[in-house]
Design a protein around this motif. Structure first.
Motif, PDB file in Angstrom:
ATOM      1  N   SER A   1      19.926 -23.235 -29.608  1.00  0.00           N
ATOM      2  CA  SER A   1      19.746 -24.669 -29.424  1.00  0.00           C
ATOM      3  C   SER A   1      19.120 -24.940 -28.066  1.00  0.00           C
ATOM      4  CB  SER A   1      21.090 -25.405 -29.535  1.00  0.00           C
ATOM      5  OG  SER A   1      21.974 -24.981 -28.506  1.00  0.00           O
ATOM      6  N   PHE A   2      18.608 -26.152 -27.897  1.00  0.00           N
ATOM      7  CA  PHE A   2      18.092 -26.579 -26.599  1.00  0.00           C
ATOM      8  C   PHE A   2      18.246 -28.091 -26.487  1.00  0.00           C
ATOM      9  CE2 PHE A   2      14.530 -26.458 -29.560  1.00  0.00           C
ATOM     10  CZ  PHE A   2      13.908 -27.676 -29.381  1.00  0.00           C
ATOM     11  N   TYR A   3      18.221 -28.571 -25.259  1.00  0.00           N
ATOM     12  CA  TYR A   3      18.439 -29.995 -25.022  1.00  0.00           C
ATOM     13  C   TYR A   3      17.115 -30.757 -24.933  1.00  0.00           C
ATOM     14  CZ  TYR A   3      23.358 -29.033 -24.379  1.00  0.00           C
ATOM     15  OH  TYR A   3      24.647 -28.655 -24.610  1.00  0.00           O
ATOM     16  N   ILE A   4      17.179 -32.027 -25.271  1.00  0.00           N
ATOM     17  CA  ILE A   4      16.003 -32.906 -25.308  1.00  0.00           C
ATOM     18  C   ILE A   4      16.334 -34.169 -24.534  1.00  0.00           C
ATOM     19  CG2 ILE A   4      14.482 -34.276 -26.793  1.00  0.00           C
ATOM     20  CD1 ILE A   4      15.175 -32.312 -29.068  1.00  0.00           C
ATOM     21  N   ASP A   5      15.412 -34.606 -23.675  1.00  0.00           N
ATOM     22  CA  ASP A   5      15.570 -35.903 -23.013  1.00  0.00           C
ATOM     23  C   ASP A   5      14.193 -36.550 -22.866  1.00  0.00           C
ATOM     24  OD1 ASP A   5      14.350 -34.682 -20.800  1.00  0.00           O
ATOM     25  OD2 ASP A   5      16.254 -34.297 -19.807  1.00  0.00           O
ATOM     26  N   LYS A   6      14.111 -37.590 -22.054  1.00  0.00           N
ATOM     27  CA  LYS A   6      12.866 -38.366 -22.014  1.00  0.00           C
ATOM     28  C   LYS A   6      11.666 -37.594 -21.468  1.00  0.00           C
ATOM     29  CE  LYS A   6      14.170 -40.890 -17.784  1.00  0.00           C
ATOM     30  NZ  LYS A   6      14.429 -42.254 -17.263  1.00  0.00           N
ATOM     31  N   LYS A   7      11.915 -36.480 -20.795  1.00  0.00           N
ATOM     32  CA  LYS A   7      10.771 -35.661 -20.345  1.00  0.00           C
ATOM     33  C   LYS A   7      10.057 -35.012 -21.527  1.00  0.00           C
ATOM     34  CE  LYS A   7      13.025 -31.195 -19.521  1.00  0.00           C
ATOM     35  NZ  LYS A   7      14.275 -31.545 -20.209  1.00  0.00           N
ATOM     36  N   ASP A   8      10.717 -35.013 -22.702  1.00  0.00           N
ATOM     37  CA  ASP A   8      10.129 -34.399 -23.893  1.00  0.00           C
ATOM     38  C   ASP A   8       9.412 -35.405 -24.792  1.00  0.00           C
ATOM     39  OD1 ASP A   8      11.173 -31.654 -23.507  1.00  0.00           O
ATOM     40  OD2 ASP A   8      13.124 -32.639 -23.730  1.00  0.00           O
ATOM     41  N   VAL A   9       9.306 -36.651 -24.367  1.00  0.00           N
ATOM     42  CA  VAL A   9       8.683 -37.676 -25.206  1.00  0.00           C
ATOM     43  C   VAL A   9       7.242 -37.319 -25.543  1.00  0.00           C
ATOM     44  CG1 VAL A   9       7.874 -40.071 -25.241  1.00  0.00           C
ATOM     45  CG2 VAL A   9      10.210 -39.558 -24.536  1.00  0.00           C
TER      46      VAL A   9
ATOM     47  N   GLU B   1      28.324 -30.731 -33.193  1.00  0.00           N
ATOM     48  CA  GLU B   1      27.515 -30.775 -31.964  1.00  0.00           C
ATOM     49  C   GLU B   1      27.728 -32.089 -31.212  1.00  0.00           C
ATOM     50  OE1 GLU B   1      25.777 -28.476 -30.560  1.00  0.00           O
ATOM     51  OE2 GLU B   1      25.597 -26.959 -32.136  1.00  0.00           O
ATOM     52  N   LEU B   2      27.748 -33.196 -31.930  1.00  0.00           N
ATOM     53  CA  LEU B   2      27.868 -34.505 -31.286  1.00  0.00           C
ATOM     54  C   LEU B   2      29.256 -34.729 -30.704  1.00  0.00           C
ATOM     55  CD1 LEU B   2      25.839 -36.643 -33.846  1.00  0.00           C
ATOM     56  CD2 LEU B   2      25.166 -36.068 -31.521  1.00  0.00           C
ATOM     57  N   MET B   3      30.259 -34.128 -31.290  1.00  0.00           N
ATOM     58  CA  MET B   3      31.615 -34.267 -30.771  1.00  0.00           C
ATOM     59  C   MET B   3      31.865 -33.352 -29.578  1.00  0.00           C
ATOM     60  SD  MET B   3      33.914 -34.523 -34.272  1.00  0.00           S
ATOM     61  CE  MET B   3      35.438 -34.695 -33.350  1.00  0.00           C
ATOM     62  N   ALA B   4      31.118 -32.250 -29.490  1.00  0.00           N
ATOM     63  CA  ALA B   4      31.395 -31.237 -28.470  1.00  0.00           C
ATOM     64  C   ALA B   4      30.770 -31.545 -27.119  1.00  0.00           C
ATOM     65  CB  ALA B   4      30.908 -29.877 -28.958  1.00  0.00           C
TER      66      ALA B   4
ATOM     67  N   ILE C   1      26.129 -36.081 -25.737  1.00  0.00           N
ATOM     68  CA  ILE C   1      24.744 -36.304 -26.136  1.00  0.00           C
ATOM     69  C   ILE C   1      24.693 -37.415 -27.171  1.00  0.00           C
ATOM     70  CG2 ILE C   1      23.852 -33.990 -25.633  1.00  0.00           C
ATOM     71  CD1 ILE C   1      24.390 -33.282 -28.579  1.00  0.00           C
ATOM     72  N   SER C   2      23.491 -37.934 -27.421  1.00  0.00           N
ATOM     73  CA  SER C   2      23.328 -39.086 -28.311  1.00  0.00           C
ATOM     74  C   SER C   2      22.781 -38.735 -29.684  1.00  0.00           C
ATOM     75  CB  SER C   2      22.395 -40.121 -27.655  1.00  0.00           C
ATOM     76  OG  SER C   2      22.966 -40.638 -26.475  1.00  0.00           O
ATOM     77  N   PHE C   3      22.204 -37.543 -29.836  1.00  0.00           N
ATOM     78  CA  PHE C   3      21.639 -37.198 -31.145  1.00  0.00           C
ATOM     79  C   PHE C   3      21.591 -35.682 -31.313  1.00  0.00           C
ATOM     80  CE2 PHE C   3      18.010 -37.710 -28.257  1.00  0.00           C
ATOM     81  CZ  PHE C   3      17.288 -36.535 -28.455  1.00  0.00           C
ATOM     82  N   CYS C   4      21.527 -35.271 -32.575  1.00  0.00           N
ATOM     83  CA  CYS C   4      21.381 -33.857 -32.921  1.00  0.00           C
ATOM     84  C   CYS C   4      20.189 -33.712 -33.846  1.00  0.00           C
ATOM     85  CB  CYS C   4      22.657 -33.340 -33.593  1.00  0.00           C
ATOM     86  SG  CYS C   4      22.542 -31.603 -34.126  1.00  0.00           S
ATOM     87  N   ARG C   5      19.172 -33.024 -33.369  1.00  0.00           N
ATOM     88  CA  ARG C   5      17.976 -32.744 -34.157  1.00  0.00           C
ATOM     89  C   ARG C   5      18.130 -31.370 -34.801  1.00  0.00           C
ATOM     90  NH1 ARG C   5      13.620 -29.416 -33.172  1.00  0.00           N
ATOM     91  NH2 ARG C   5      11.630 -29.985 -34.104  1.00  0.00           N
ATOM     92  N   TYR C   6      17.527 -31.201 -35.972  1.00  0.00           N
ATOM     93  CA  TYR C   6      17.585 -29.907 -36.650  1.00  0.00           C
ATOM     94  C   TYR C   6      16.269 -29.655 -37.370  1.00  0.00           C
ATOM     95  CZ  TYR C   6      19.210 -33.324 -40.133  1.00  0.00           C
ATOM     96  OH  TYR C   6      19.347 -34.435 -40.929  1.00  0.00           O
ATOM     97  N   ILE C   7      16.139 -28.496 -37.973  1.00  0.00           N
ATOM     98  CA  ILE C   7      14.898 -28.107 -38.639  1.00  0.00           C
ATOM     99  C   ILE C   7      14.853 -28.713 -40.045  1.00  0.00           C
ATOM    100  CG2 ILE C   7      13.465 -26.186 -39.424  1.00  0.00           C
ATOM    101  CD1 ILE C   7      13.805 -26.410 -36.368  1.00  0.00           C
ATOM    102  N   ARG C   8      13.670 -29.163 -40.433  1.00  0.00           N
ATOM    103  CA  ARG C   8      13.421 -29.655 -41.785  1.00  0.00           C
ATOM    104  C   ARG C   8      12.285 -28.841 -42.384  1.00  0.00           C
ATOM    105  NH1 ARG C   8       9.240 -32.866 -43.459  1.00  0.00           N
ATOM    106  NH2 ARG C   8       9.484 -34.144 -45.334  1.00  0.00           N
TER     107      ARG C   8
ATOM    108  N   SER D   1      18.806 -29.981 -29.919  1.00  0.00           N
ATOM    109  CA  SER D   1      18.084 -29.523 -31.103  1.00  0.00           C
ATOM    110  C   SER D   1      18.648 -28.175 -31.501  1.00  0.00           C
ATOM    111  CB  SER D   1      16.589 -29.402 -30.818  1.00  0.00           C
ATOM    112  OG  SER D   1      15.901 -28.956 -31.966  1.00  0.00           O
ATOM    113  N   ILE D   2      19.103 -28.057 -32.747  1.00  0.00           N
ATOM    114  CA  ILE D   2      19.641 -26.792 -33.220  1.00  0.00           C
ATOM    115  C   ILE D   2      18.613 -26.127 -34.133  1.00  0.00           C
ATOM    116  CG2 ILE D   2      22.014 -27.557 -32.954  1.00  0.00           C
ATOM    117  CD1 ILE D   2      22.217 -27.985 -35.928  1.00  0.00           C
ATOM    118  N   GLU D   3      18.452 -24.834 -33.943  1.00  0.00           N
ATOM    119  CA  GLU D   3      17.425 -24.087 -34.666  1.00  0.00           C
ATOM    120  C   GLU D   3      17.977 -23.579 -36.006  1.00  0.00           C
ATOM    121  OE1 GLU D   3      13.932 -23.523 -33.303  1.00  0.00           O
ATOM    122  OE2 GLU D   3      14.905 -25.381 -32.698  1.00  0.00           O
ATOM    123  N   LYS D   4      18.280 -24.526 -36.865  1.00  0.00           N
ATOM    124  CA  LYS D   4      18.733 -24.205 -38.218  1.00  0.00           C
ATOM    125  C   LYS D   4      18.200 -25.270 -39.160  1.00  0.00           C
ATOM    126  CE  LYS D   4      22.862 -23.543 -41.108  1.00  0.00           C
ATOM    127  NZ  LYS D   4      22.520 -22.229 -41.679  1.00  0.00           N
ATOM    128  N   CYS D   5      17.700 -24.854 -40.305  1.00  0.00           N
ATOM    129  CA  CYS D   5      17.195 -25.806 -41.288  1.00  0.00           C
ATOM    130  C   CYS D   5      18.365 -26.442 -42.018  1.00  0.00           C
ATOM    131  CB  CYS D   5      16.269 -25.110 -42.286  1.00  0.00           C
ATOM    132  SG  CYS D   5      15.655 -26.243 -43.553  1.00  0.00           S
TER     133      CYS D   5
END
Length: 308
Positions: A142-150, A110-113, A116-123, A202-206
């Motif tokens: 997946s969906f994107y996250i930026d400062k509007k999501d703080v 995801e980060l290479m493609a 973006i600066s980070f990849c979040r996933y499910i825990r 953010s990817i929807e996978k644990c």
């Protein structure tokens, strides 16, 4: 070993009972080009002896003692790891959890493609024995996250667990953990990074599994450990100050923290928030009324809900 693409930073303290299982889950990653920095925070158990065989077998693992110039605790260990990291990507793993075998692989892809600066996933969490029946599918949304999501991050509507994000190393060029914090240190730091303009996916996978037990920092917080509770109040004040400086402090965020302050009266959290906000007399009065009335409103809401 060639330059690692990913640096895994793992702080440890008296986790001899669990850490080997955690390291084996790292060793079984489908992505191979990584280093794992194990930072011991001055533990007194047999952790070093337990992990000696894997250290000898696999030179991608390094076992280090936290130097005294970094404060004792998780944040100090992680900052030490950040200063040593050679990878282009950083991920923090706890010393008692289990990583999905595809954790590093999918995040790096995801980060290479994308830019973006980070990849979040499910825990997810588990108790006692772990079920190793992993889902190896590479199909997910997946969906994107930026400062509007703080705001969602801070309210835990969009949880940013400490071990559920891979970061590009550039995110830490101007950002480090606040070492005196003993709880909510990653919550404070991660919101600071995102509010600085770093966006991610953010990817929807644990891809990570947290072991739940009472001796964890989170377990101690919910057991009303005063050190953890006081740290949380300080983290809140740091977040308020940061967002105020960046002009990102919304009414919703202030309301959330004022409501939170009701449960932390012993630390004068509400009064300290008002001092930071530097409000007009009228605005300050409005928040004081809200703070005073809210417990009664909540009690009435619970009564009505019970009657239904």
């Amino acid at each position: 070993m060639s330059k690692p693409q990913v640096t895994i930073i793992m702080a440890t303290f008296n986790r001899g009972k669990f850490i080997l299982e955690t390291l084996l889950s790292v060793q079984k990653q489908t992505f191979l080009n990584w280093e794992c920095l194990i930072i011991d925070d001055g533990g007194t158990d047999n952790t070093r002896a337990i992990i000696a065989p894997i250290l000898e077998q696999d030179n991608r693992f390094q076992y280090l003692q936290r130097p005294n110039k970094y404060l004792k605790g998780l944040p100090g260990c992680r900052n030490y790891g950040l200063d040593l990291a050679k990878g282009d990507y950083i991920v923090f793993f706890d010393d008692d959890d289990i990583a999905h075998p595809q954790n590093l692989e999918l995040c790096v892809l995801e980060l290479m493609a994308t830019d973006i600066s980070f990849c979040r996933y499910i825990r997810n969490v588990f108790f006692e024995e772990f079920d190793y029946a992993f889902n190896y599918s590479k199909v997910y949304t997946s969906f994107y996250i930026d400062k509007k999501d703080v705001e969602k991050m801070l309210k835990n509507e969009l949880p940013f667990n400490s071990c559920a994000v891979m970061w590009k190393v550039a995110c830490f060029e101007k950002n480090r953990f606040v070492e005196r914090l003993m709880y909510a240190e990653e919550w404070e730091l991660y919101s600071r990074i995102v509010s600085s303009g770093h966006s991610g996916i953010s990817i929807e996978k644990c891809l990570f599994y947290g072991r739940k037990h009472l001796n964890s920092n989170t377990g101690e917080f919910y057991s009303h450990n005063p050190v953890r509770r006081e740290s949380y109040t300080e983290a809140i004040l740091l977040v308020v100050q940061n967002l105020k400086e960046k002009q990102l402090l919304s009414h919703g965020i202030i309301r959330y923290f004022v409501a939170t302050a009701i449960d932390f009266k012993e630390y004068n959290l509400f009064e300290n928030i008002l001092d930071l906000l530097e409000l007009s007399t009228f605005e300050k009065l409005k928040w004081q009324i809200f703070y005073t009335i809210l417990p009664f409103r909540l009690r009435l809401y619970r009564i009505k809900k019970g009657l239904k």
